[in-house]
Write a protein that holds these residues in place. Structure first.
Motif, mmCIF file in Angstrom:
data_model
loop_
_atom_site.group_PDB
_atom_site.id
_atom_site.type_symbol
_atom_site.label_atom_id
_atom_site.label_comp_id
_atom_site.label_asym_id
_atom_site.label_seq_id
_atom_site.Cartn_x
_atom_site.Cartn_y
_atom_site.Cartn_z
ATOM 1 N N HIS A 408 28.109 5.868 6.136
ATOM 2 C CA HIS A 408 28.207 5.477 7.546
ATOM 3 C C HIS A 408 28.293 6.584 8.151
ATOM 4 C CE1 HIS A 408 30.578 3.793 11.138
ATOM 5 N NE2 HIS A 408 30.021 2.744 10.864
ATOM 6 N N LEU A 470 34.301 -2.003 12.873
ATOM 7 C CA LEU A 470 34.253 -1.857 11.414
ATOM 8 C C LEU A 470 34.948 -3.063 10.734
ATOM 9 C CD1 LEU A 470 34.961 2.056 11.506
ATOM 10 C CD2 LEU A 470 32.883 0.958 11.074
ATOM 11 N N GLY A 485 32.843 0.343 5.856
ATOM 12 C CA GLY A 485 31.825 -0.859 5.660
ATOM 13 C C GLY A 485 32.612 -2.107 5.088
#
Length: 504
Positions: A408, A470, A485
């Motif tokens: 990310h 998120l 994630g």
């Protein structure tokens, strides 16, 4: 035998000591100065700026209120008790080469992944204030501090380090050198120290002016150098581009300082008295590695540069925050393979960048026939939104990026201060120096996976006021995002990279 000996009881050494003690390590700090409150650390010569990143670091260890109080600064706790989700614009900026910049020119839309936090702004402080707060914290955690103990010998083998200081011999498993720009530990342990030689001799002094009105406040660039007057009474700074040739072993007399000031300022200013004075240069050097066997370096022991932009203290605090939890995990036997080596891998590029930032400012300020044209060009560039935003990103301490590989875009960056609906903040969860898994959807698989790291990670679940799109975020003890994630497998890979799982 102590787990760690820290050489140097300045801010960096004390912060490292506190981080280690917070994790349960036994720590001895050896300081060569017998005086716990030397005059050069107090105002005005001890004036320093904590950038927003350092303020955030103190917040994450529960020290922000104490630091603000010691510094005489009321910290506005932005968003601490509200539902605000938007980050306020910066209120203050640093300078570049003595050229002030306007915070209003920062493009906040370009500053991704920020959230309101009690620690949003930097502030001015003193070395004395920072040292006192960190010393109190370290002592409360059981750190032993011995003053008047200058390190004179260092040896090591595969199992331990032996340090001689103040005529006494001290064994330990590890040694961390935080003993300043002229580090004895660095020299005795054989670190390579490379870089560039100075262009100027700098002076900072507390003086009494007979005629202070001749010298305006602020940075004043001239054809012969630079002088600085701050609102603090009698506070004077100077840069004399002499190639760094002044013999710094000589006493700083009133006549010498007055002569330099007159030449730089082009005035006949009179110094009635010099109360305190110190000199420095812009010599910019860095060790090629921050570890040699069982000896590690942090702060000025690992890198030196000019104080332009006030990055030295902040760089050292960043070193200490990065190193402390990694060394503690290594000592406790809960570190994954190679964890301690990531200290050099992550912090050396940050240090190199600060050295170049310092060099660029010195080059811009150096007198010469082309200097006015160069400064005018840089000034115009810095006043653009892109230029101002660049300076803010480089100096705020909030936007360093460690290369953690693929993942990310937030990975390797300082975590936003996520706030749960019940008011609990990420900063609050980091006070004990543990990693944190934030699970905003209370995912059953993530919760189950996190159980493998009990005692290494704090698991916190629930809806957040703003989760920035998120699902879950894994945060290291230093507040850096290790993973973001929603996939259990990638979480487990990231957790295994930074936190050794307990034995079954």
């Amino acid at each position: 035998m102590h787990d760690v000996i820290v050489a140097g009881a300045g801010p960096v050494g004390l912060f490292v000591a506190g981080e280690l003690a917070l994790a349960g390590c036994s720590v001895l700090v050896l300081e060569q100065d017998p005086d716990a409150r030397p005059s050069l650390k107090a105002l005005p010569l001890g004036l320093r700026g904590l950038n927003a990143g350092s303020v955030e670091t103190f917040y994450r260890r529960g020290l922000l209120d104490a630091m603000a109080k010691a510094s005489g600064v009321p910290v506005e706790r932005v968003g601490a008790s509200s539902d605000a989700v938007d980050v306020p614009d910066p209120r203050e900026l640093s300078h570049f080469a003595g050229m002030p910049l306007s915070a209003a020119d920062v493009e906040t839309a370009a500053l991704a992944y920020r959230l309101p936090s009690p620690a949003m702004e930097g502030f001015m402080t003193s070395l004395e204030a920072v040292t006192e707060v960190l010393a109190e914290q370290a002592l409360s955690l059981g750190v032993e501090i011995v003053r008047g103990a200058a390190v004179t010998a260092v040896s090591q083998d595969d199992d331990e380090v032996a340090v001689t200081a103040g005529g006494q011999h001290y064994p330990a498993r590890w040694l961390v050198g935080c003993d300043g720009g002229r580090s004895t530990v660095r020299r005795l342990a054989g670190f390579d120290f490379v870089g560039t030689e100075p262009l100027f001799t700098g002076y900072v002094a507390q003086v009494t002016f007979a005629d202070p009105d001749q010298l305006p406040l602020g940075f004043n660039l001239t054809d012969n150098g630079m002088y600085l007057r701050t609102p603090l009474e009698g506070h004077l700074g100077m840069m004399d581009f002499d190639g760094g040739t002044f013999d710094r072993s000589k006493p700083l007399t009133r006549d010498h300082l007055q002569s330099v000031l007159r030449r730089i300022s082009g005035t006949n200013v009179i110094l009635d008295e010099v109360h305190l004075a110190s000199s420095f240069t812009d010599r910019a050097m860095q060790t090629t590695a921050y570890r040699s066997g069982r000896v590690l370096l942090a702060g000025d022991a690992a890198h030196i540069h000019s104080p332009l932009g006030g990055q030295g203290l902040n760089l050292g605090i960043g070193d200490a925050m990065n190193l402390g939890w990694k060394l503690a995990a290594t000592i406790r036997g809960i570190a994954p393979d190679g964890l301690l080596d990531t200290y050099t891998h992550e912090r050396h590029p940050v240090g190199a960048g600060i050295l170049d930032w310092s060099r660029a400012q010195v080059a811009t300020m150096k007198p010469g026939p082309a200097a006015p044209a160069l400064r005018a060009l840089v000034h115009d560039l810095m006043r653009t939104p892109d230029g101002t935003t660049l300076v803010y990103r480089r100096t705020s301490g909030l936007f360093h990026h460690y290369d953690l590989g693929s993942g990310h875009p937030l990975a390797g960056r300082s975590a936003p201060d996520f706030c749960f609906e019940d008011g609990t903040r990420l900063g609050d969860l980091l006070h004990q120096g543990q990693g944190v898994l934030l699970d905003f959807t209370a995912d059953h698989e993530l919760k189950e996976a996190a159980q493998a790291w009990r005692g290494r990670l704090h698991y916190a679940a629930g809806p957040a006021r703003n989760r920035l799109g998120l699902t879950a975020v894994l945060v290291r003890p230093d507040g850096v995002v290790a993973w973001a994630g929603d996939d259990r497998d990638t979480f487990e890979q990231a957790a295994a990279q930074w936190f050794a799982a307990p034995a079954n």
